[in-house]
Design a protein around this motif. Sequence first.
Motif, mmCIF file in Angstrom:
data_model
loop_
_atom_site.group_PDB
_atom_site.id
_atom_site.type_symbol
_atom_site.label_atom_id
_atom_site.label_comp_id
_atom_site.label_asym_id
_atom_site.label_seq_id
_atom_site.Cartn_x
_atom_site.Cartn_y
_atom_site.Cartn_z
ATOM 1 N N LYS A 208 0.811 -1.214 0.000
ATOM 2 C CA LYS A 208 0.000 0.000 0.000
ATOM 3 C C LYS A 208 0.855 1.279 0.000
ATOM 4 C CE LYS A 208 -2.493 -1.218 3.630
ATOM 5 N NZ LYS A 208 -3.556 -1.217 4.670
ATOM 6 N N GLN A 209 2.171 1.128 -0.196
ATOM 7 C CA GLN A 209 3.060 2.274 -0.176
ATOM 8 C C GLN A 209 2.768 3.207 -1.372
ATOM 9 O OE1 GLN A 209 5.172 5.056 0.153
ATOM 10 N NE2 GLN A 209 5.953 3.675 1.752
ATOM 11 N N PRO A 210 2.258 4.409 -1.126
ATOM 12 C CA PRO A 210 1.842 5.285 -2.216
ATOM 13 C C PRO A 210 2.974 5.701 -3.150
ATOM 14 C CG PRO A 210 1.791 6.454 -0.117
ATOM 15 C CD PRO A 210 1.995 5.013 0.198
ATOM 16 N N LEU A 211 4.187 5.872 -2.605
ATOM 17 C CA LEU A 211 5.296 6.289 -3.463
ATOM 18 C C LEU A 211 5.695 5.187 -4.446
ATOM 19 C CD1 LEU A 211 7.567 8.212 -0.923
ATOM 20 C CD2 LEU A 211 6.022 9.154 -2.645
ATOM 21 N N MET A 212 5.572 3.940 -4.032
ATOM 22 C CA MET A 212 5.896 2.836 -4.940
ATOM 23 C C MET A 212 4.921 2.805 -6.116
ATOM 24 S SD MET A 212 8.621 1.549 -3.663
ATOM 25 C CE MET A 212 8.856 -0.045 -4.442
ATOM 26 N N TRP A 213 3.635 2.995 -5.806
ATOM 27 C CA TRP A 213 2.635 3.019 -6.874
ATOM 28 C C TRP A 213 2.839 4.227 -7.786
ATOM 29 C CZ3 TRP A 213 -0.443 -0.805 -8.322
ATOM 30 C CH2 TRP A 213 -0.711 -1.835 -7.410
ATOM 31 N N SER A 214 3.206 5.342 -7.225
ATOM 32 C CA SER A 214 3.388 6.555 -8.021
ATOM 33 C C SER A 214 4.648 6.497 -8.879
ATOM 34 C CB SER A 214 3.448 7.789 -7.115
ATOM 35 O OG SER A 214 2.223 7.990 -6.455
ATOM 36 N N HIS A 215 5.742 6.039 -8.294
ATOM 37 C CA HIS A 215 7.034 6.075 -8.985
ATOM 38 C C HIS A 215 7.233 4.930 -9.973
ATOM 39 C CE1 HIS A 215 8.902 8.557 -5.464
ATOM 40 N NE2 HIS A 215 8.030 9.243 -6.163
ATOM 41 N N TYR A 216 6.744 3.752 -9.631
ATOM 42 C CA TYR A 216 7.067 2.575 -10.425
ATOM 43 C C TYR A 216 5.875 1.931 -11.135
ATOM 44 C CZ TYR A 216 11.389 2.928 -7.772
ATOM 45 O OH TYR A 216 12.556 3.384 -7.207
ATOM 46 N N ALA A 217 4.670 2.257 -10.742
ATOM 47 C CA ALA A 217 3.480 1.622 -11.322
ATOM 48 C C ALA A 217 2.604 2.652 -12.041
ATOM 49 C CB ALA A 217 2.683 0.885 -10.249
ATOM 50 N N ASP A 218 3.270 3.597 -12.706
ATOM 51 C CA ASP A 218 2.574 4.532 -13.591
ATOM 52 C C ASP A 218 1.433 5.258 -12.883
ATOM 53 O OD1 ASP A 218 2.012 5.876 -15.945
ATOM 54 O OD2 ASP A 218 0.890 4.215 -16.838
ATOM 55 N N GLU A 219 1.736 5.741 -11.671
ATOM 56 C CA GLU A 219 0.759 6.527 -10.903
ATOM 57 C C GLU A 219 -0.580 5.791 -10.731
ATOM 58 O OE1 GLU A 219 0.622 10.181 -13.069
ATOM 59 O OE2 GLU A 219 2.607 10.808 -12.377
ATOM 60 N N HIS A 220 -0.450 4.533 -10.330
ATOM 61 C CA HIS A 220 -1.608 3.658 -10.049
ATOM 62 C C HIS A 220 -2.306 3.157 -11.315
ATOM 63 C CE1 HIS A 220 -2.574 2.909 -5.806
ATOM 64 N NE2 HIS A 220 -1.968 4.051 -5.539
ATOM 65 N N GLY B 291 -3.517 -1.279 -9.942
ATOM 66 C CA GLY B 291 -3.625 -0.008 -9.265
ATOM 67 C C GLY B 291 -5.044 0.534 -9.254
ATOM 68 N N LEU B 292 -5.213 1.611 -8.508
ATOM 69 C CA LEU B 292 -6.526 2.261 -8.423
ATOM 70 C C LEU B 292 -7.025 2.728 -9.781
ATOM 71 C CD1 LEU B 292 -5.976 4.456 -5.249
ATOM 72 C CD2 LEU B 292 -7.914 2.915 -5.551
ATOM 73 N N ARG B 293 -6.101 3.143 -10.654
ATOM 74 C CA ARG B 293 -6.469 3.748 -11.932
ATOM 75 C C ARG B 293 -6.240 2.832 -13.129
ATOM 76 N NH1 ARG B 293 -3.049 9.290 -10.824
ATOM 77 N NH2 ARG B 293 -4.449 10.250 -9.272
ATOM 78 N N THR B 294 -5.894 1.574 -12.898
ATOM 79 C CA THR B 294 -5.629 0.685 -14.024
ATOM 80 C C THR B 294 -6.899 0.489 -14.861
ATOM 81 O OG1 THR B 294 -4.069 -0.518 -12.633
ATOM 82 C CG2 THR B 294 -4.676 -1.537 -14.722
ATOM 83 N N MET C 33 -6.303 -2.441 -6.103
ATOM 84 C CA MET C 33 -6.353 -1.481 -5.010
ATOM 85 C C MET C 33 -7.633 -0.643 -5.132
ATOM 86 S SD MET C 33 -3.627 -2.437 -3.577
ATOM 87 C CE MET C 33 -3.686 -1.320 -2.177
ATOM 88 N N GLN C 34 -8.304 -0.464 -4.016
ATOM 89 C CA GLN C 34 -9.509 0.365 -3.955
ATOM 90 C C GLN C 34 -9.457 1.235 -2.707
ATOM 91 O OE1 GLN C 34 -13.104 -1.932 -4.326
ATOM 92 N NE2 GLN C 34 -12.443 -2.965 -6.203
ATOM 93 N N HIS C 35 -10.194 2.338 -2.718
ATOM 94 C CA HIS C 35 -10.252 3.200 -1.539
ATOM 95 C C HIS C 35 -10.864 2.434 -0.373
ATOM 96 C CE1 HIS C 35 -9.023 6.898 -3.521
ATOM 97 N NE2 HIS C 35 -9.845 6.631 -4.514
#
Length: 241
Positions: free
Chosen positions: A97-109, A200-203, A227-229
């Motif tokens: 659930k680390q937000p920076l990992m999703w942002s930096h490496y997974a195309d911003e979710h 990701g949330l936005r996939t 991932m969901q809210h």
Amino acid sequence: MSDAYCLKFRAINKYLIESLVNPSIYFANPDQLNDPFDCRMDVNKIISSAVLGEKDQRQKDFLLSFLENKSFGENWKSQFENIGVFSVSMCSELTKKQPLMWSHYADEHRGLCVTYSFSEDCFTNAELLAKGMVKYCAAPDISGVFSSNFDPVKITQALLYIFLFNKSSEWGYESEFRLLKYSSGTFPINPSSIYEICFGLRTPKSDIDFIKKIASDYCGCTSFYQMQHDDSAMGFKAVKL
């Protein structure tokens, strides 16, 4: 690394697709890493810093002998120019659930996170140079390396681990475990090593459907999440698809 579970955050692109169709992982050359100091620290500067802090004259003279050897720095640098680095994060709900990992490496979710399950014998024939957890610090501490003995071979081996497994404290959120080979490039893995995929949330749904199909067809993966809210203001959770 016995039956270890680890995470790799990825964007959805042709490289990801190729790694699922032909199950494999990629060992990157240091020039491809996003931290310009990763596996690229100036060893002469590190030793110079140790000289300044060393009080024992015999040990200080020994350190200076490395610096006075003009070829030492160049030889040290050249032996790592072609190594391959495969980096993952150790598996935990917090890391997932680390937000920076999703942002930096997974195309911003918009990407995904692959959970790998590697058995102990997975890399038996991989010509591994080294493996281990990355240590995060403001500056690498090499004081103990030179104080224990005066064997250049043992010192070089100890410096190798400092050189290859130390990163700045700012990267600590990655919780990185890494494998190193003597050369970069693609390495085939057992399809069953692809244990789980979390989107990701936005996939986009079209990407989810496509990745689920090829991961199932080529790797036998049947465990998919997104991932969901969650109920908190800024949190999220993994929900099974």
